[in-house]
Design a protein around this motif. Sequence first.
Motif, mmCIF file in Angstrom:
data_model
loop_
_atom_site.group_PDB
_atom_site.id
_atom_site.type_symbol
_atom_site.label_atom_id
_atom_site.label_comp_id
_atom_site.label_asym_id
_atom_site.label_seq_id
_atom_site.Cartn_x
_atom_site.Cartn_y
_atom_site.Cartn_z
ATOM 1 N N THR A 109 -54.566 2.972 7.010
ATOM 2 C CA THR A 109 -54.053 2.760 5.659
ATOM 3 C C THR A 109 -54.404 1.299 5.407
ATOM 4 O O THR A 109 -54.738 0.590 6.355
ATOM 5 C CB THR A 109 -52.536 3.021 5.570
ATOM 6 N N GLU B 138 -52.917 -1.598 3.787
ATOM 7 C CA GLU B 138 -52.086 -2.778 3.469
ATOM 8 C C GLU B 138 -52.692 -4.070 4.018
ATOM 9 O O GLU B 138 -52.820 -5.070 3.317
ATOM 10 C CB GLU B 138 -50.666 -2.620 4.053
ATOM 11 N N ARG C 257 -56.640 8.059 11.677
ATOM 12 C CA ARG C 257 -55.376 8.023 12.419
ATOM 13 C C ARG C 257 -55.539 8.872 13.671
ATOM 14 O O ARG C 257 -55.887 10.051 13.566
ATOM 15 C CB ARG C 257 -54.208 8.550 11.565
ATOM 16 N N LEU D 260 -57.474 19.744 6.696
ATOM 17 C CA LEU D 260 -56.825 19.360 5.431
ATOM 18 C C LEU D 260 -55.366 18.935 5.597
ATOM 19 O O LEU D 260 -54.779 18.355 4.695
ATOM 20 C CB LEU D 260 -56.874 20.477 4.368
ATOM 21 N N ILE D 261 -54.756 19.237 6.739
ATOM 22 C CA ILE D 261 -53.314 19.009 6.884
ATOM 23 C C ILE D 261 -53.005 17.836 7.807
ATOM 24 O O ILE D 261 -52.280 16.917 7.428
ATOM 25 C CB ILE D 261 -52.614 20.296 7.369
ATOM 26 N N ARG D 262 -53.532 17.874 9.010
ATOM 27 C CA ARG D 262 -53.352 16.714 9.887
ATOM 28 C C ARG D 262 -54.700 16.369 10.494
ATOM 29 O O ARG D 262 -55.185 17.026 11.388
ATOM 30 C CB ARG D 262 -52.308 16.964 10.980
ATOM 31 N N PHE E 180 -58.205 9.843 1.096
ATOM 32 C CA PHE E 180 -56.939 9.123 1.049
ATOM 33 C C PHE E 180 -56.899 8.291 -0.225
ATOM 34 O O PHE E 180 -57.625 7.315 -0.363
ATOM 35 C CB PHE E 180 -56.847 8.223 2.288
ATOM 36 N N HIS F 255 -51.743 0.347 -4.589
ATOM 37 C CA HIS F 255 -50.996 -0.823 -4.109
ATOM 38 C C HIS F 255 -50.648 -1.694 -5.299
ATOM 39 O O HIS F 255 -51.556 -2.209 -5.966
ATOM 40 C CB HIS F 255 -51.841 -1.600 -3.090
ATOM 41 N N PHE G 43 -41.726 4.645 5.702
ATOM 42 C CA PHE G 43 -43.027 4.053 6.017
ATOM 43 C C PHE G 43 -42.813 2.731 6.757
ATOM 44 O O PHE G 43 -41.964 1.927 6.361
ATOM 45 C CB PHE G 43 -43.782 3.815 4.706
ATOM 46 N N ILE H 281 -46.657 16.078 0.857
ATOM 47 C CA ILE H 281 -47.937 15.989 0.151
ATOM 48 C C ILE H 281 -48.030 14.745 -0.739
ATOM 49 O O ILE H 281 -48.848 14.690 -1.650
ATOM 50 C CB ILE H 281 -48.215 17.266 -0.672
ATOM 51 N N CYS I 97 -46.436 0.825 -2.571
ATOM 52 C CA CYS I 97 -47.694 1.534 -2.351
ATOM 53 C C CYS I 97 -47.386 3.019 -2.307
ATOM 54 O O CYS I 97 -46.241 3.411 -2.045
ATOM 55 C CB CYS I 97 -48.409 1.062 -1.090
ATOM 56 N N TYR I 98 -48.374 3.821 -2.632
ATOM 57 C CA TYR I 98 -48.159 5.274 -2.650
ATOM 58 C C TYR I 98 -49.459 6.001 -2.397
ATOM 59 O O TYR I 98 -50.529 5.546 -2.797
ATOM 60 C CB TYR I 98 -47.503 5.746 -3.946
ATOM 61 N N GLY I 99 -49.322 7.114 -1.680
ATOM 62 C CA GLY I 99 -50.533 7.783 -1.218
ATOM 63 C C GLY I 99 -50.489 9.293 -1.293
ATOM 64 O O GLY I 99 -49.426 9.921 -1.204
ATOM 65 N N ILE I 100 -51.690 9.834 -1.462
ATOM 66 C CA ILE I 100 -51.911 11.288 -1.497
ATOM 67 C C ILE I 100 -53.207 11.544 -0.728
ATOM 68 O O ILE I 100 -54.138 10.759 -0.821
ATOM 69 C CB ILE I 100 -52.012 11.771 -2.957
ATOM 70 N N SER I 101 -53.246 12.636 0.022
ATOM 71 C CA SER I 101 -54.472 12.948 0.767
ATOM 72 C C SER I 101 -54.925 14.360 0.430
ATOM 73 O O SER I 101 -54.376 15.010 -0.462
ATOM 74 C CB SER I 101 -54.204 12.853 2.269
HETATM 75 N N1 A5A Z 1 -50.025 3.199 2.489
HETATM 76 C C1 A5A Z 1 -49.177 4.313 2.209
HETATM 77 C C2 A5A Z 1 -49.500 4.900 0.888
HETATM 78 C C3 A5A Z 1 -49.291 5.339 3.295
HETATM 79 O O1 A5A Z 1 -50.148 5.248 4.172
HETATM 80 N N2 A5A Z 1 -48.405 6.332 3.245
HETATM 81 S S1 A5A Z 1 -48.364 7.566 4.249
HETATM 82 O O2 A5A Z 1 -48.568 7.152 5.611
HETATM 83 O O3 A5A Z 1 -47.120 8.247 4.000
HETATM 84 O O4 A5A Z 1 -49.554 8.497 3.854
HETATM 85 C C4 A5A Z 1 -49.647 8.982 2.529
HETATM 86 C C5 A5A Z 1 -49.818 10.478 2.525
HETATM 87 O O5 A5A Z 1 -51.005 10.837 3.227
HETATM 88 C C6 A5A Z 1 -48.712 11.252 3.251
HETATM 89 O O6 A5A Z 1 -47.629 11.486 2.401
HETATM 90 C C7 A5A Z 1 -49.411 12.539 3.633
HETATM 91 O O7 A5A Z 1 -49.337 13.470 2.560
HETATM 92 C C8 A5A Z 1 -50.849 12.100 3.836
HETATM 93 N N3 A5A Z 1 -51.202 11.993 5.268
HETATM 94 C C9 A5A Z 1 -50.676 11.163 6.186
HETATM 95 N N4 A5A Z 1 -51.258 11.344 7.394
HETATM 96 C C10 A5A Z 1 -52.174 12.335 7.238
HETATM 97 C C11 A5A Z 1 -53.103 12.987 8.113
HETATM 98 N N5 A5A Z 1 -53.208 12.636 9.392
HETATM 99 N N6 A5A Z 1 -53.895 13.958 7.603
HETATM 100 C C12 A5A Z 1 -53.796 14.302 6.289
HETATM 101 N N7 A5A Z 1 -52.952 13.724 5.434
HETATM 102 C C13 A5A Z 1 -52.145 12.752 5.885
#
Ligand code: A5A
Length: 477
Positions: free
Chosen positions: A111, A113, A142, A151-153, A160, A164, A206, A227, A259-263
């Motif tokens: 991420t 930051e 990660r 798509l999930i982990r 991503f 910010h 977080f 999500i 900060c806020y995130g969507i993947s």
């Molecule tokens: N910097 C902030 C935005 C951040 O990193 N937030 S977070 O760690 O919560 O990640 C944001 C979103 O990314 C999570 O809510 C989740 O939906 C998604 N995410 C996190 N890890 C993931 C992974 N390994 N694979 C897919 N999506 C993931």
Amino acid sequence: MDDEAGSLPAKNDFSAWYNDILWRAEVMDVRYPVKGLYVWYPHGFALRRAVYQLLRDLLDTDHQETLFPLLIPKTEFMKEKEHIKGFEEEVYWVTHGGLTELDIPLALRPTSETAIYPMYSLWIRSHADLPLKLYQIVNTFRYETKHTRPLIRLREITSFKEAHTVHATWDEAEAQVRTAVSLYTTFYRRLCVPVIISRRPDWDKFPGADYTIATDTVMPDGRTLQIGTVHHLGDHFSRTFSITYEDANGEQQYAYQTCYGISERSIAAVISVHGDDRGLVLPSDLAPVQVVIVPIIVGKRGDEVLAHAAACEAELQAAGLRVRTDARNLRPGAKYYHWEMRGVPLRIEIGPRDIDAGTVMAVTRLGEKQGIARNGLSGTVRELLDAFSETLRQRAEERMKASIHAVSSIDGAKEAVATGVAVVPWCGEEACAGELERLTDASVLGTDVRSPHVAEREAPCIICGKTGRPALLGRSY
Ligand code: A5A
Ligand code: ZN
């Protein structure tokens, strides 16, 4: 791809269904030889593009897009204490350039930051520079140790979206948290994916945040999927990275951040929430192909049918719709199967009898069939597509409602989390949450629940009996 190789497992065997649909519908190929990394097929990538276009459209009204480097020097990465603790076990390190060991190891961003904020420290000088709201859509890495899933982990999150923002006061940052939550709510409404908003317990926020608001949906197997998350970062990072501004009185102040995130979990949610035993079911705004035209060629009027199909295609295309005509030399049934698997919302069949009657046959991906007039085709098709998405939205919302149960006993909670989420009165003490989690084999997801299906009221904590408020309990991905 061979359409006839076996068939898609039924969706009630969700895990098998999910693994299979990804290749059958040509979304992801899981055969890449690194664990946790997957490849987008072009059809999947087209779906990704449509989803992220919606996200961009929402963000662009009030944010600017940017792009920061993938590599972060260890010296920056290690600065914020809580942040490192949260991520140190998940970071990939680049230690060499060729054969030479680097003086300073470089982290592949998990991420951004610690990539972005040193630059914010240079960019922000005075209150006139605030608020600052930037976002980027990038890959992040990660080293996940829980079971990886396409798509999930992922270990390489390919999509991503991270925003910010920087503000003059804590309250302004909090207002931005609310704005971001409503932005994500709108985004998921467009995806026809119902969400529950809640505030994560402190131990699950977080790393480096004051607090975290999360967006969860319920998957078909009853497990929840996070999500999207929105974090109030307070002044933790601004103190670490010296992000200060000169206020109206000429004094230096620390800024406040969010900060806020969507993947691509957003895409996993779309696939899982709407799909059925025959394949993908895509809301019309997201479908790479919105309308497929299948010419029904019987007898001698083949050329005439093809000409009619081409005219319909041209008309729909001119109206801005994504259309394909499938004129392959295959049985109509094989074509239906092919496009249903790929989630096309609307099929139009045109045969000689339709031409004579001045109609075409329209069949939605949910199987609703009706003859419609050839005149005014594009207007009618648009209405059908809109109605189709609305049906998906309502259907998903009803399922979500049916999977949430308010309970007041441990047995009730156990039963509820077997198929969805339990709403449980909880006093807020970590010890009670631990006990609740142990007894139910589920996790406390959050409080301050915002969902039309959850009422906010006080009741005795399910563990200790002190005053409690509704908490979400579920088994999560
Ligand atoms: N910097 C902030 C935005 C951040 O990193 N937030 S977070 O760690 O919560 O990640 C944001 C979103 O990314 C999570 O809510 C989740 O939906 C998604 N995410 C996190 N890890 C993931 C992974 N390994 N694979 C897919 N999506 C993931
Ligand atoms: Zn308690």
